[in-house]
Design a protein around this motif. Structure first.
Motif, mmCIF file in Angstrom:
data_model
loop_
_atom_site.group_PDB
_atom_site.id
_atom_site.type_symbol
_atom_site.label_atom_id
_atom_site.label_comp_id
_atom_site.label_asym_id
_atom_site.label_seq_id
_atom_site.Cartn_x
_atom_site.Cartn_y
_atom_site.Cartn_z
ATOM 1 N N ARG A 1 0.839 -1.198 0.000
ATOM 2 C CA ARG A 1 0.000 0.000 0.000
ATOM 3 C C ARG A 1 0.871 1.244 0.000
ATOM 4 N N VAL A 2 0.466 2.225 -0.773
ATOM 5 C CA VAL A 2 1.150 3.518 -0.765
ATOM 6 C C VAL A 2 0.406 4.437 0.191
ATOM 7 N N PRO A 3 0.991 5.574 0.558
ATOM 8 C CA PRO A 3 0.301 6.473 1.488
ATOM 9 C C PRO A 3 -1.090 6.849 0.982
ATOM 10 N N SER A 4 -2.076 6.814 1.879
ATOM 11 C CA SER A 4 -3.432 7.219 1.531
ATOM 12 C C SER A 4 -3.492 8.738 1.389
ATOM 13 N N THR A 5 -4.615 9.222 0.876
ATOM 14 C CA THR A 5 -4.770 10.676 0.747
ATOM 15 C C THR A 5 -4.649 11.364 2.102
ATOM 16 N N ARG A 6 -5.232 10.750 3.119
ATOM 17 C CA ARG A 6 -5.151 11.364 4.451
ATOM 18 C C ARG A 6 -3.707 11.381 4.956
ATOM 19 N N ARG A 7 -2.974 10.292 4.704
ATOM 20 C CA ARG A 7 -1.570 10.252 5.131
ATOM 21 C C ARG A 7 -0.761 11.312 4.395
ATOM 22 N N ILE A 8 -1.036 11.491 3.108
ATOM 23 C CA ILE A 8 -0.318 12.502 2.324
ATOM 24 C C ILE A 8 -0.600 13.897 2.860
ATOM 25 N N THR A 9 -1.863 14.169 3.189
ATOM 26 C CA THR A 9 -2.188 15.509 3.716
ATOM 27 C C THR A 9 -1.445 15.767 5.021
ATOM 28 N N GLN A 10 -1.295 14.737 5.837
ATOM 29 C CA GLN A 10 -0.605 14.901 7.114
ATOM 30 C C GLN A 10 0.902 15.031 6.934
ATOM 31 N N GLU A 11 1.454 14.207 6.035
ATOM 32 C CA GLU A 11 2.908 14.177 5.876
ATOM 33 C C GLU A 11 3.435 15.391 5.127
ATOM 34 N N TRP A 12 2.684 15.871 4.122
ATOM 35 C CA TRP A 12 3.164 16.978 3.305
ATOM 36 C C TRP A 12 2.459 18.308 3.617
ATOM 37 N N GLY A 13 1.435 18.259 4.432
ATOM 38 C CA GLY A 13 0.741 19.495 4.782
ATOM 39 C C GLY A 13 0.002 20.126 3.612
ATOM 40 N N VAL A 14 -0.602 19.292 2.759
ATOM 41 C CA VAL A 14 -1.322 19.800 1.594
ATOM 42 C C VAL A 14 -2.808 19.514 1.743
ATOM 43 N N ALA A 15 -3.591 20.101 0.849
ATOM 44 C CA ALA A 15 -5.030 19.886 0.870
ATOM 45 C C ALA A 15 -5.374 18.500 0.335
ATOM 46 N N MET A 16 -6.599 18.033 0.652
ATOM 47 C CA MET A 16 -7.029 16.717 0.199
ATOM 48 C C MET A 16 -7.036 16.632 -1.327
ATOM 49 N N ALA A 17 -7.423 17.731 -1.997
ATOM 50 C CA ALA A 17 -7.464 17.729 -3.461
ATOM 51 C C ALA A 17 -6.073 17.500 -4.043
ATOM 52 N N THR A 18 -5.046 18.093 -3.427
ATOM 53 C CA THR A 18 -3.672 17.910 -3.902
ATOM 54 C C THR A 18 -3.230 16.467 -3.705
ATOM 55 N N ALA A 19 -3.571 15.902 -2.551
ATOM 56 C CA ALA A 19 -3.216 14.505 -2.294
ATOM 57 C C ALA A 19 -3.880 13.578 -3.302
ATOM 58 N N THR A 20 -5.146 13.852 -3.599
ATOM 59 C CA THR A 20 -5.876 13.033 -4.571
ATOM 60 C C THR A 20 -5.225 13.130 -5.945
ATOM 61 N N LYS A 21 -4.844 14.335 -6.362
ATOM 62 C CA LYS A 21 -4.211 14.519 -7.669
ATOM 63 C C LYS A 21 -2.877 13.776 -7.748
ATOM 64 N N ALA A 22 -2.155 13.701 -6.637
ATOM 65 C CA ALA A 22 -0.881 12.983 -6.630
ATOM 66 C C ALA A 22 -1.098 11.490 -6.905
ATOM 67 N N LEU A 23 -2.098 10.908 -6.247
ATOM 68 C CA LEU A 23 -2.372 9.488 -6.458
ATOM 69 C C LEU A 23 -2.927 9.236 -7.851
ATOM 70 N N VAL A 24 -3.738 10.159 -8.349
ATOM 71 C CA VAL A 24 -4.263 10.021 -9.708
ATOM 72 C C VAL A 24 -3.115 10.058 -10.716
ATOM 73 N N ALA A 25 -2.146 10.964 -10.507
ATOM 74 C CA ALA A 25 -0.994 11.053 -11.406
ATOM 75 C C ALA A 25 -0.222 9.737 -11.424
ATOM 76 N N LEU A 26 -0.064 9.118 -10.269
ATOM 77 C CA LEU A 26 0.642 7.840 -10.199
ATOM 78 C C LEU A 26 -0.161 6.733 -10.885
ATOM 79 N N ARG A 27 -1.495 6.811 -10.777
ATOM 80 C CA ARG A 27 -2.325 5.822 -11.476
ATOM 81 C C ARG A 27 -2.209 6.000 -12.987
ATOM 82 N N GLN A 28 -2.173 7.260 -13.432
ATOM 83 C CA GLN A 28 -2.020 7.528 -14.859
ATOM 84 C C GLN A 28 -0.742 6.893 -15.402
#
Length: 329
Positions: free
Chosen positions: A30-57
């Motif tokens: 498992r890779v970091p979830s959106t919630r984990r990304i928001t906590q670790e990088w201090g970004v908004a949920m939308a940014t975390a979601t876009k990061a995972l979408v980019a990796l899926r692409q």
């Protein structure tokens, strides 16, 4: 401000990709979830979601409903040929000048590419997010450009479902025993619904869609059952289909719930634990209370599928062997 610096979601995706390349995250991890990304990088949920979408692409990760986002197998990272790249709603390809959207030449739009783009949207966001406008945004065209190839959303989803069933590859040689054959067919469906979480809820038992490829899989599944009348055989086929389909409908529920809440299943269950404990302390639910102390998930979509499949085949063996009248009038 450095105009050349990549946006935050690209930087996050690059870090996760580097972990994968370095072997810190192996296929299936498992890779970091959106919630984990928001906590670790201090970004908004939308940014975390876009990061995972980019990796899926890029094929680096894939979504496993009921599990979360995991590292894809290397063989899965080649992408889908002739498919338009999936883009999250509101995103634009890199290099697009501000205020302008790229336009797909009419000749480059084909029904197949539109169908594949629709599958990409539905796989990532769920069928409720699918619309002609949403698919058109993948190509950077107006929705009217799609209507020259597809009559509307209803036809598009039907074509998407048919294309998904075209992915199924039945084993050769096929199982000779009727039970092994039915079990193999059920597992092919289960794997298909896991890859495309929207597909199971789309299928209807009361108003079945005329899809030859789906019907062909059911024909293959039931091909070794002998000695029962045609109506009983069809009841057996639909009962098996409905067990797999109904259980797999939870895949899309889980996908959409994670997107809406930002929590994967484990996080959600942990958040609900205090409420469940208050209910169980009442003493009114002894069956549930007996589960206290059981390690791990006692009931999952996979365990429900396996348990139900085995019990269904046990019961159907009585019909095939003539120990039960089969269909009840």
């Amino acid at each position: 401000m450095n105009q050349s610096a990549p946006p935050p979601y690209r930087r996050i995706a690059a870090v996760i990709r580097a972990r994968v390349d370095a072997g810190e995250l192996a296929p299936g991890d498992r890779v970091p979830s959106t919630r984990r990304i928001t906590q670790e990088w201090g970004v908004a949920m939308a940014t975390a979601t876009k990061a995972l979408v980019a990796l899926r692409q890029e094929g680096v990760v894939r979504v496993v409903p009921g599990v979360g986002t995991v590292v894809a197998e290397p063989a899965d990272r080649a992408g889908t040929p002739e498919a338009a790249p999936y883009m999250p709603a509101g995103a634009e390809p890199e290099g697009t000048p501000r205020g302008r959207r790229p336009r797909e030449a009419d000749g480059a739009l084909t029904r197949e590419r539109i169908v594949r783009a629709g599958i990409g949207v539905a796989d990532a966001e769920g069928l409720r997010a699918l619309s002609m406008r949403r698919v058109a945004a993948v190509f950077g065209v107006s929705s009217m450009a799609l209507y020259r190839h597809v009559a509307g959303k209803d036809e598009l989803v039907m074509l998407m479902a048919d294309a998904a069933f075209a992915e199924v590859r039945t084993p050769d040689p096929a199982p000779a025993d009727w039970r092994d054959r039915m079990e193999a067919g059920a597992r092919l469906q289960w794997a298909l619904y896991r890859r495309h979480p929207w597909l199971a809820p789309y299928l209807s038992i009361s108003r079945p869609q005329p899809m030859g490829r789906a019907m062909a899989l059911i024909e293959w599944t039931m091909a070794r059952v002998e000695g029962v009348d045609p109506v009983t055989l069809l009841h057996m086929a639909v009962t098996l289909l409905n067990h797999v389909r109904a259980t797999a409908a939870g895949f899309e529920d889980d996908l959409e719930a994670e997107q809406h809440t930002g929590m994967d299943r484990d996080q959600w269950m942990a958040a609900m634990e205090p409420a469940y404990e208050r209910i169980l302390r009442s003493g009114a639910y002894p069956m549930y209370a007996k589960m206290d102390g059981v390690e791990g998930d006692a009931v999952t979509l996979d365990s429900l599928f396996e348990f139900g499949l085995a019990r269904l085949l046990d019961g159907m063996s009585m019909v095939v062997e003539g120990r039960s009248p089969g269909r009840i009038p």
